[in-house]
Design a protein around this motif. Structure first.
Motif, PDB file in Angstrom:
ATOM      1  N   MET A   1      34.487 -42.418   3.361  1.00  0.00           N
ATOM      2  CA  MET A   1      33.709 -42.471   2.117  1.00  0.00           C
ATOM      3  C   MET A   1      34.684 -42.450   0.947  1.00  0.00           C
ATOM      4  O   MET A   1      35.622 -41.649   0.939  1.00  0.00           O
ATOM      5  N   PHE A   2      34.474 -43.345  -0.006  1.00  0.00           N
ATOM      6  CA  PHE A   2      35.308 -43.371  -1.208  1.00  0.00           C
ATOM      7  C   PHE A   2      34.571 -44.101  -2.321  1.00  0.00           C
ATOM      8  O   PHE A   2      33.879 -45.082  -2.095  1.00  0.00           O
ATOM      9  N   TYR A   3      34.720 -43.587  -3.534  1.00  0.00           N
ATOM     10  CA  TYR A   3      34.127 -44.200  -4.733  1.00  0.00           C
ATOM     11  C   TYR A   3      32.647 -44.545  -4.561  1.00  0.00           C
ATOM     12  O   TYR A   3      32.189 -45.600  -4.996  1.00  0.00           O
ATOM     13  N   GLY A   4      31.902 -43.669  -3.903  1.00  0.00           N
ATOM     14  CA  GLY A   4      30.474 -43.894  -3.712  1.00  0.00           C
ATOM     15  C   GLY A   4      30.125 -44.871  -2.598  1.00  0.00           C
ATOM     16  O   GLY A   4      28.965 -45.183  -2.382  1.00  0.00           O
ATOM     17  N   ILE A   5      31.133 -45.337  -1.873  1.00  0.00           N
ATOM     18  CA  ILE A   5      30.948 -46.295  -0.770  1.00  0.00           C
ATOM     19  C   ILE A   5      31.000 -45.519   0.541  1.00  0.00           C
ATOM     20  O   ILE A   5      31.883 -44.685   0.740  1.00  0.00           O
TER      21      ILE A   5
ATOM     22  N   GLN B   1      25.013 -47.640  -3.011  1.00  0.00           N
ATOM     23  CA  GLN B   1      23.701 -47.594  -3.655  1.00  0.00           C
ATOM     24  C   GLN B   1      22.688 -48.351  -2.799  1.00  0.00           C
ATOM     25  O   GLN B   1      22.495 -47.999  -1.643  1.00  0.00           O
ATOM     26  N   ASP B   2      22.047 -49.379  -3.325  1.00  0.00           N
ATOM     27  CA  ASP B   2      21.060 -50.137  -2.552  1.00  0.00           C
ATOM     28  C   ASP B   2      21.661 -51.350  -1.846  1.00  0.00           C
ATOM     29  O   ASP B   2      20.937 -52.145  -1.253  1.00  0.00           O
ATOM     30  N   TYR B   3      22.977 -51.503  -1.890  1.00  0.00           N
ATOM     31  CA  TYR B   3      23.655 -52.656  -1.287  1.00  0.00           C
ATOM     32  C   TYR B   3      24.131 -52.314   0.115  1.00  0.00           C
ATOM     33  O   TYR B   3      24.512 -51.174   0.409  1.00  0.00           O
TER      34      TYR B   3
ATOM     35  N   GLY C   1      25.419 -59.730   4.218  1.00  0.00           N
ATOM     36  CA  GLY C   1      25.037 -58.822   3.154  1.00  0.00           C
ATOM     37  C   GLY C   1      25.873 -59.011   1.896  1.00  0.00           C
ATOM     38  O   GLY C   1      26.579 -60.013   1.747  1.00  0.00           O
ATOM     39  N   LYS C   2      25.792 -58.011   1.018  1.00  0.00           N
ATOM     40  CA  LYS C   2      26.475 -58.132  -0.263  1.00  0.00           C
ATOM     41  C   LYS C   2      26.705 -56.760  -0.875  1.00  0.00           C
ATOM     42  O   LYS C   2      25.871 -55.864  -0.739  1.00  0.00           O
TER      43      LYS C   2
ATOM     44  N   LYS D   1      33.231 -55.383  -7.555  1.00  0.00           N
ATOM     45  CA  LYS D   1      34.253 -54.327  -7.584  1.00  0.00           C
ATOM     46  C   LYS D   1      34.300 -53.571  -6.252  1.00  0.00           C
ATOM     47  O   LYS D   1      35.374 -53.337  -5.696  1.00  0.00           O
ATOM     48  N   GLN D   2      33.141 -53.207  -5.725  1.00  0.00           N
ATOM     49  CA  GLN D   2      33.085 -52.474  -4.463  1.00  0.00           C
ATOM     50  C   GLN D   2      33.512 -53.361  -3.293  1.00  0.00           C
ATOM     51  O   GLN D   2      34.141 -52.881  -2.348  1.00  0.00           O
TER      52      GLN D   2
END
Length: 88
Positions: free
Chosen positions: A6-10, A31-33, A47-48, A52-53
């Motif tokens: 997990m990093f930077y919200g990913i 988030q929703d991706y 997917g997508k 930046k992420q």
């Protein structure tokens, strides 16, 4: 599906199943991706994620390719993969 990093919200996860399909891949969530990342090619195969992420995840996958492939071997045998260092 265990979280391996997990990093930077990913969040990066990998399925653990002998029936998991090739090519070796991880699932990235932000988030929703959602996206599936091909480990060998270091590219989004389904997917997508936001641009930046996507760049962050692909850079992380390139840096940790050997560890990811080792985890894939474990997971394909139904064993739990090891956590992998987050992107800093």
């Amino acid at each position: 599906m265990p979280t391996i990093s997990m990093f930077y919200g990913i969040i990066i996860r990998m399925y653990c199943s002998p029936r998991e399909h090739n090519p070796p891949h991880v699932h990235a969530y932000y988030q929703d991706y959602k996206a599936i990342i091909d480990i060998c090619a270091c590219e989004v195969s389904e997917g997508k994620l936001p641009p930046k992420q996507t760049k962050l995840v692909l850079a992380w996958a390139e840096i940790h390719k050997e560890e990811l492939l080792a985890d894939w071997e474990l997971a394909s045998k139904g064993e739990l993969p090891f956590p992998i260092e987050p992107l800093k």
